[in-house]
Design an enzyme around this catalytic site. Sequence first.
Site, PDB file in Angstrom:
ATOM      1  N   HIS A  22       0.844  -1.205   0.000  1.00 13.29           N
ATOM      2  CA  HIS A  22       0.000   0.000   0.000  1.00 13.29           C
ATOM      3  C   HIS A  22       0.880   1.256   0.000  1.00 13.29           C
ATOM      4  O   HIS A  22       0.625   2.200  -0.746  1.00 13.29           O
ATOM      5  CB  HIS A  22      -0.883   0.058   1.255  1.00 13.29           C
ATOM      6  CG  HIS A  22      -1.943  -1.001   1.333  1.00 13.29           C
ATOM      7  ND1 HIS A  22      -2.109  -1.802   2.440  1.00 13.29           N
ATOM      8  CD2 HIS A  22      -2.906  -1.386   0.447  1.00 13.29           C
ATOM      9  CE1 HIS A  22      -3.136  -2.623   2.233  1.00 13.29           C
ATOM     10  NE2 HIS A  22      -3.629  -2.394   1.030  1.00 13.29           N
ATOM     11  N   LYS A  69     -16.367  -7.125   5.819  1.00  8.82           N
ATOM     12  CA  LYS A  69     -15.341  -7.965   6.442  1.00  8.82           C
ATOM     13  C   LYS A  69     -15.250  -7.605   7.927  1.00  8.82           C
ATOM     14  O   LYS A  69     -15.523  -6.476   8.310  1.00  8.82           O
ATOM     15  CB  LYS A  69     -13.984  -7.698   5.798  1.00  8.82           C
ATOM     16  CG  LYS A  69     -13.947  -7.934   4.305  1.00  8.82           C
ATOM     17  CD  LYS A  69     -12.598  -7.491   3.752  1.00  8.82           C
ATOM     18  CE  LYS A  69     -12.604  -7.363   2.255  1.00  8.82           C
ATOM     19  NZ  LYS A  69     -11.434  -6.648   1.736  1.00  8.82           N
ATOM     20  N   ARG A 123      -1.658  -6.196  -8.577  1.00 13.87           N
ATOM     21  CA  ARG A 123      -0.433  -6.946  -8.298  1.00 13.87           C
ATOM     22  C   ARG A 123      -0.180  -7.996  -9.367  1.00 13.87           C
ATOM     23  O   ARG A 123       0.924  -8.169  -9.844  1.00 13.87           O
ATOM     24  CB  ARG A 123      -0.533  -7.635  -6.929  1.00 13.87           C
ATOM     25  CG  ARG A 123      -0.545  -6.687  -5.765  1.00 13.87           C
ATOM     26  CD  ARG A 123      -1.089  -7.324  -4.535  1.00 13.87           C
ATOM     27  NE  ARG A 123      -2.487  -7.699  -4.712  1.00 13.87           N
ATOM     28  CZ  ARG A 123      -3.291  -8.086  -3.748  1.00 13.87           C
ATOM     29  NH1 ARG A 123      -2.833  -8.193  -2.518  1.00 13.87           N
ATOM     30  NH2 ARG A 123      -4.542  -8.385  -3.979  1.00 13.87           N
ATOM     31  N   SER A 146      -3.011  -7.843   2.748  1.00 16.09           N
ATOM     32  CA  SER A 146      -3.316  -7.684   4.176  1.00 16.09           C
ATOM     33  C   SER A 146      -3.798  -9.007   4.757  1.00 16.09           C
ATOM     34  O   SER A 146      -3.460  -9.374   5.888  1.00 16.09           O
ATOM     35  CB  SER A 146      -4.405  -6.633   4.370  1.00 16.09           C
ATOM     36  OG  SER A 146      -3.984  -5.382   3.908  1.00 16.09           O
TER      37      SER A 146
HETATM   38  O1  PNS Z   1      -8.928  -2.867   0.143  1.00 14.26           O
HETATM   39  P1  PNS Z   1     -10.145  -3.431  -0.540  1.00 14.26           P
HETATM   40  O2  PNS Z   1     -10.954  -4.231   0.451  1.00 14.26           O
HETATM   41  O3  PNS Z   1      -9.787  -4.198  -1.778  1.00 14.26           O
HETATM   42  O4  PNS Z   1     -11.058  -2.174  -1.007  1.00 14.26           O
HETATM   43  C1  PNS Z   1     -12.323  -2.369  -1.625  1.00 14.26           C
HETATM   44  C2  PNS Z   1     -13.048  -1.024  -1.791  1.00 14.26           C
HETATM   45  C3  PNS Z   1     -13.129  -0.267  -0.466  1.00 14.26           C
HETATM   46  C4  PNS Z   1     -12.304  -0.160  -2.786  1.00 14.26           C
HETATM   47  C5  PNS Z   1     -14.484  -1.322  -2.344  1.00 14.26           C
HETATM   48  O5  PNS Z   1     -15.080  -2.300  -1.565  1.00 14.26           O
HETATM   49  C6  PNS Z   1     -15.384  -0.092  -2.380  1.00 14.26           C
HETATM   50  O6  PNS Z   1     -15.187   0.810  -3.154  1.00 14.26           O
HETATM   51  N1  PNS Z   1     -16.405  -0.066  -1.488  1.00 14.26           N
HETATM   52  C7  PNS Z   1     -17.335   1.042  -1.359  1.00 14.26           C
HETATM   53  C8  PNS Z   1     -18.745   0.674  -1.799  1.00 14.26           C
HETATM   54  C9  PNS Z   1     -18.894   0.792  -3.295  1.00 14.26           C
HETATM   55  O7  PNS Z   1     -18.768   1.848  -3.887  1.00 14.26           O
HETATM   56  N2  PNS Z   1     -19.176  -0.359  -3.928  1.00 14.26           N
HETATM   57  C10 PNS Z   1     -19.303  -0.484  -5.365  1.00 14.26           C
HETATM   58  C11 PNS Z   1     -17.950  -0.796  -5.985  1.00 14.26           C
HETATM   59  S1  PNS Z   1     -18.082  -1.111  -7.694  1.00 14.26           S
END
Ligand code: PNS
Length: 167
Positions: A19, A43, A92, A130
């Site tokens: 990150h 989660k 990645r 993570s």
């Molecule tokens: O670190 P992560 O868990 O891969 O992050 C995922 C994240 C936070 C980027 C994604 O879950 C997100 O954007 N959540 C917010 C809700 C949302 O907008 N959902 C639609 C995504 S297409």
Amino acid sequence: MNLVRAIYPGSFDPLTNGHLDLIERGSKIFEELVVAILRNSEKDPLFTLEERRDMLEQMVRKYGNVRVDTFDGLLVEYAMRQNAKAVLRGIRAISDYEFELQMALMNRKLQPQLETVFMMPAEAYSYLSSRLVKEVFRLGGSVRGLVPELVEQRLTEKVHGISAKEK
Ligand code: PNS
């Protein structure tokens, strides 16, 4: 001049060197980078939102154009409220691509003005996540070099219930 503010969203549970690598790369490309921690993730996080925010804030303090925030609800709506033009995500390996493409295209459908920008972390972090950090640490493996020292200390306190000094 076209100044671009970007959002780097994620769970950051916990922050890894992967990150941080991406944050550093993003800080060089964008005028401002907002690292945005998702508040109500489905989660079950190891670290509370405040703990994650505190670790991130300490680690990004050295960048003048990076700040940390939290968000809830749709990412695209948060990004619009922040006047951001881009969302930064790290890729990645090919395996990340499918899900990231899906999210990027869904976000574009919801908000066509917002661009998703993908960047690759250093290859040394290409296997790092993570989830794996938590698993390896819980089972007694070393995560040295994979997370900042601060995160390693906090993991020790959280998982083993002792401060690093007492160890
Ligand atoms: O670190 P992560 O868990 O891969 O992050 C995922 C994240 C936070 C980027 C994604 O879950 C997100 O954007 N959540 C917010 C809700 C949302 O907008 N959902 C639609 C995504 S297409």
